[in-house]
Design a protein around this motif. Structure first.
Motif, short mmCIF file in Angstrom:
data_model
loop_
_atom_site.label_atom_id
_atom_site.label_comp_id
_atom_site.label_asym_id
_atom_site.label_seq_id
_atom_site.Cartn_x
_atom_site.Cartn_y
_atom_site.Cartn_z
N GLU A 2 -0.77 -12.65 6.68
CA GLU A 2 -0.07 -11.69 5.95
C GLU A 2 -0.53 -11.68 4.50
O GLU A 2 -0.38 -10.37 3.97
N SER A 4 -3.35 -11.39 3.73
CA SER A 4 -4.55 -10.71 3.46
C SER A 4 -4.21 -9.23 3.27
O SER A 4 -5.20 -8.36 2.73
N LEU A 5 -3.02 -8.82 3.39
CA LEU A 5 -2.49 -7.47 3.47
C LEU A 5 -1.93 -7.26 1.83
O LEU A 5 -1.90 -5.97 1.35
N LEU A 45 5.45 -7.29 4.54
CA LEU A 45 4.40 -7.49 4.90
C LEU A 45 4.18 -8.24 6.37
O LEU A 45 5.16 -9.00 6.50
N ARG A 72 -1.02 -4.21 9.51
CA ARG A 72 -2.47 -3.91 9.97
C ARG A 72 -2.32 -2.94 11.07
O ARG A 72 -1.08 -2.97 11.98
N VAL A 100 -2.57 -0.46 6.92
CA VAL A 100 -3.78 -1.16 6.36
C VAL A 100 -4.87 -1.41 7.50
O VAL A 100 -4.65 -1.97 8.52
N GLY A 104 -9.31 -2.66 4.53
CA GLY A 104 -8.57 -2.88 3.36
C GLY A 104 -8.01 -1.38 2.86
O GLY A 104 -7.45 -1.43 1.79
N VAL A 106 -5.62 1.74 2.49
CA VAL A 106 -4.15 2.02 2.95
C VAL A 106 -3.74 3.31 3.09
O VAL A 106 -4.12 4.07 2.34
#
Length: 221
Positions: A2, A4-5, A45, A72, A100, A104, A106
């Motif tokens: 998570e 990574s978001l 997230l 994601r 996302v 990367g 959004v």
């Protein structure tokens, strides 16, 4: 993971005008505006959209003006973000959805966020106070199974850094950490030891903490 978001969503909210920090009061991201009154935005997230994410958002609605969920986007287009019922549920609850991509990027999936009533003002105040008192943004939102670098922990590490060269009087430590008196007395983490009245030293646990979280060591008073 998570985490990574976190940076893509943080950047998205910062571009919208919010000062964003991670892992505040159990929330993955908290953003504060400079407006008067301050607007509090919370985002949770998950690697994929699911019911748990919505339940978390509903809980956060008690302390924020806007609630977002981010996950994601499914590469095959089979995620909950493609389910109209899921999107409609978010709209009815006033929850915004952010997708996302693997790169990367959004995107706003549900953009009309209904203002939510704040039902827990004390918890909201704690959230805002922690955000404002925390130096920098030391915790990635979505982190699990590791201590969060709270404002209190930062101040306790400041006390430990001041004592690294040897014992000091409380009033000497307060020159760099104003709340040192309370922190040394409570000794939540077991980093300090009272040697004499008003004089404290650093324990082995305190020195280990400085190795784990290095601080700038001030000159001895």
């Amino acid at each position: 993971m998570e985490t990574s978001l976190y940076l893509p969503v943080k950047d998205f909210l910062e571009q919208a005008g919010y000062a964003v920090k991670g892992e505040i009061g159990g929330c993955d991201l908290v953003g504060l505006s400079d407006s008067d009154p301050t607007i509090v935005v919370v985002c949770e997230l998950k690697l994929s959209f699911n019911l748990e994410l919505i339940l978390q958002a509903v809980d956060r609605a008690a302390v924020s003006d806007e609630v977002w969920i981010a996950a994601r986007i499914s590469a095959k287009g089979r995620g909950r973000e493609a389910d109209k019922r899921y999107r409609d549920l978010c709209r009815r609850l006033g929850i915004g959805m952010l997708g996302v991509s693997d790169a990367g990027d959004v995107s706003v999936i549900v953009g009309s966020v209904t203002p939510m009533p704040r039902t827990n003002p004390k918890r909201r105040s704690r959230l805002m106070r922690e955000h404002r008192n925390r130096r920098g943004d030391p915790a990635l939102g979505g982190s699990t199974r590791q201590p969060v670098m709270t404002a209190y922990r930062q101040q306790a590490l400041g006390c430990a850094a001041a004592l690294a060269a040897g014992p000091l009087r409380v009033r000497d430590v307060t020159t760099s950490v104003p709340d040192a008196g309370k922190i040394l007395l409570s000794n939540v983490y077991g980093w300090f030891e009272r040697l004499e009245r008003g004089i404290y030293g650093l324990t082995g646990a305190g020195r280990e903490a400085l190795i784990r979280w290095p601080q700038k060591i001030p000159d001895k008073q």
